[in-house]
Design an enzyme around this catalytic site. Structure first.
Site, mmCIF file in Angstrom:
data_model
loop_
_atom_site.group_PDB
_atom_site.id
_atom_site.type_symbol
_atom_site.label_atom_id
_atom_site.label_comp_id
_atom_site.label_asym_id
_atom_site.label_seq_id
_atom_site.Cartn_x
_atom_site.Cartn_y
_atom_site.Cartn_z
ATOM 1 N N LYS A 264 -7.977 2.435 -2.985
ATOM 2 C CA LYS A 264 -8.355 2.300 -1.576
ATOM 3 C C LYS A 264 -8.964 3.616 -1.143
ATOM 4 C CE LYS A 264 -7.207 -0.626 1.305
ATOM 5 N NZ LYS A 264 -6.354 -0.461 2.491
ATOM 6 N N ASN B 55 -10.391 -6.763 7.679
ATOM 7 C CA ASN B 55 -9.589 -5.675 8.233
ATOM 8 C C ASN B 55 -9.453 -5.871 9.740
ATOM 9 O OD1 ASN B 55 -8.236 -3.353 8.774
ATOM 10 N ND2 ASN B 55 -9.756 -1.957 7.889
ATOM 11 N N GLU C 222 -14.558 -5.533 2.003
ATOM 12 C CA GLU C 222 -13.885 -5.552 3.305
ATOM 13 C C GLU C 222 -14.852 -5.668 4.468
ATOM 14 O OE1 GLU C 222 -10.605 -2.743 4.081
ATOM 15 O OE2 GLU C 222 -11.874 -2.026 5.722
ATOM 16 N N GLU D 225 -5.895 -7.921 6.275
ATOM 17 C CA GLU D 225 -5.503 -6.517 6.127
ATOM 18 C C GLU D 225 -5.163 -5.899 7.480
ATOM 19 O OE1 GLU D 225 -8.396 -4.065 4.061
ATOM 20 O OE2 GLU D 225 -9.386 -5.851 3.315
ATOM 21 N N SER D 226 -4.132 -5.046 7.510
ATOM 22 C CA SER D 226 -3.846 -4.165 8.640
ATOM 23 C C SER D 226 -3.127 -4.836 9.807
ATOM 24 C CB SER D 226 -5.129 -3.508 9.188
ATOM 25 O OG SER D 226 -5.758 -2.762 8.177
ATOM 26 N N LYS E 204 0.644 4.747 1.346
ATOM 27 C CA LYS E 204 -0.139 5.303 2.453
ATOM 28 C C LYS E 204 0.711 6.354 3.164
ATOM 29 C CE LYS E 204 -2.651 3.454 6.507
ATOM 30 N NZ LYS E 204 -2.840 2.208 7.310
ATOM 31 N N GLU F 261 0.807 -1.235 0.000
ATOM 32 C CA GLU F 261 0.000 0.000 0.000
ATOM 33 C C GLU F 261 0.838 1.283 0.000
ATOM 34 O OE1 GLU F 261 -3.079 1.101 3.326
ATOM 35 O OE2 GLU F 261 -4.117 0.271 1.582
HETATM 36 O O1 LIG Z 1 -1.004 0.321 7.651
HETATM 37 P P1 LIG Z 1 -1.492 -1.112 7.925
HETATM 38 O O2 LIG Z 1 -1.796 -1.374 9.404
HETATM 39 O O3 LIG Z 1 -0.526 -2.133 7.328
HETATM 40 O O4 LIG Z 1 -2.905 -1.256 7.179
HETATM 41 C C1 LIG Z 1 -2.908 -1.247 5.739
HETATM 42 C C2 LIG Z 1 -4.376 -1.305 5.239
HETATM 43 O O5 LIG Z 1 -4.922 -2.531 5.626
HETATM 44 C C3 LIG Z 1 -5.176 -0.170 5.825
HETATM 45 O O6 LIG Z 1 -4.631 1.049 5.348
HETATM 46 C C4 LIG Z 1 -6.674 -0.233 5.456
HETATM 47 C C5 LIG Z 1 -7.411 -1.375 5.374
HETATM 48 N N1 LIG Z 1 -8.694 -1.072 5.050
HETATM 49 C C6 LIG Z 1 -8.816 0.296 4.919
HETATM 50 C C7 LIG Z 1 -9.921 1.083 4.578
HETATM 51 C C8 LIG Z 1 -9.748 2.465 4.493
HETATM 52 C C9 LIG Z 1 -8.487 3.022 4.762
HETATM 53 C C10 LIG Z 1 -7.365 2.232 5.093
HETATM 54 C C11 LIG Z 1 -7.550 0.862 5.168
#
Ligand SMILES: O=P(O)(O)OC[C@@H](O)[C@@H](O)c1c[nH]c2ccccc12
Length: 269
Positions: free
Chosen positions: A124, A194, A173, A224-225, A64, A62
């Site tokens: 995204k 997520n 998601e 995710e995340s 970001k 990503e």
């Molecule tokens: O920075 P991380 O913890 O690796 O997460 C990335 C991504 O999953 C996260 O930015 C995200 C997942 N779903 C979203 C929906 C909207 C905005 C952002 C996100």
């Protein structure tokens, strides 16, 4: 399609209110017909699903710059260079945050990444209108994020169908059992779990394993995340993820390509 009015209160509600305000500004500059024309002229979408299912753990890397939970993450002066590094490291797809207020992203970032890589690109953002789906296609996206928590069933269905009609793939998601049920009912072929609750910003990386049994077997399953280390990535792989979506750890890494390569190496037979 009218957008369901939302009560203010959660982080997600506040983000969407800002997204709708910024959207009105863009709609004054670019009519829907213009987006449809641009969408006709741009290369057709890539299908990410086979690559996402391929051997080993796939990485959606990503772009970001910032987030509501962490604030500023990285400058990222040229997203195409970062995305090129991700691709060189073995990323299967690139995720581009285009939300401006909390993530400091833009459609210009999507254009830059599109021009810089040959692998699928995910828009995204907090997609709640058909106009935003058309924007994604017109700017070269292959995948579009749909956040179940932000949409009622009618909105989810309408946006999902438009994404498919334009040849793109929806990354649907979810964050809890009810949302997983809704995504499965929708027939989503790619479902992301997520770990971060977008309403409270709490992170629980155990949620993927918890919800996995509810996801249809043939679905591409994405964790995710909150994936910050190789061990976190291996845990997601053991839990049954086909792919992981990683932002913070990559944009803060001195060598994101090496991090991605280490994940691919450690999980490929
Ligand atoms: O920075 P991380 O913890 O690796 O997460 C990335 C991504 O999953 C996260 O930015 C995200 C997942 N779903 C979203 C929906 C909207 C905005 C952002 C996100």
């Amino acid at each position: 399609m009218s957008v369901t009015p939302r009560q203010t209160g959660t982080v997600l509600d506040e983000i969407i209110a800002g997204v709708l305000t910024d959207l009105r500004g863009r709609q004054e500059l670019v009519e829907e017909a213009g987006l449809r024309e641009a969408a006709e002229l741009i290369d057709p979408p890539l299908d990410p699903q086979r690559a996402l299912r391929a051997d080993g753990l796939s990485v959606i890397a990503e772009v970001k710059r910032a987030s509501p939970s962490k604030g500023h993450l990285a400058e990222i002066r040229d997203p195409s260079v970062l995305a090129g590094n991700y691709q060189a490291g073995g990323a299967t797809a690139i995720s581009v945050l285009t939300e401006a207020r909390r993530f400091n992203g833009s459609l210009a970032d999507l254009d830059a990444v599109r021009a810089g890589v040959g692998i699928p690109v995910l828009r995204k953002d907090f997609i709640v209108t058909e106009y935003q789906v058309l924007e994604a296609r017109a700017h070269g996206a292959d995948l579009v994020l749909l956040i179940v928590a932000a949409l009622d069933d009618a909105e989810l269905e309408t946006l999902y169908r438009l994404i498919r009609r334009l040849g793109m793939t929806a990354l649907v998601e979810v964050h809890n059992a009810e949302e997983a049920r809704r995504a499965a009912h929708l027939g989503a072929s790619v479902i992301g779990v997520n770990a971060r609750n977008l309403k409270t910003l709490d992170v629980d990386t155990g949620i993927f394993a918890e919800l996995l049994p509810q996801l249809p077997e043939q679905t591409v399953k994405i964790a995710e995340s909150g994936i910050l280390t190789l061990d976190d990535a291996l845990a997601a792989h053991r839990a049954g993820a086909d792919a992981i979506l990683v932002g913070e750890a990559l944009v803060r890494s001195g060598d994101p390509a090496a991090f991605i390569a280490s994940i691919r190496e450690a999980t490929s037979s």
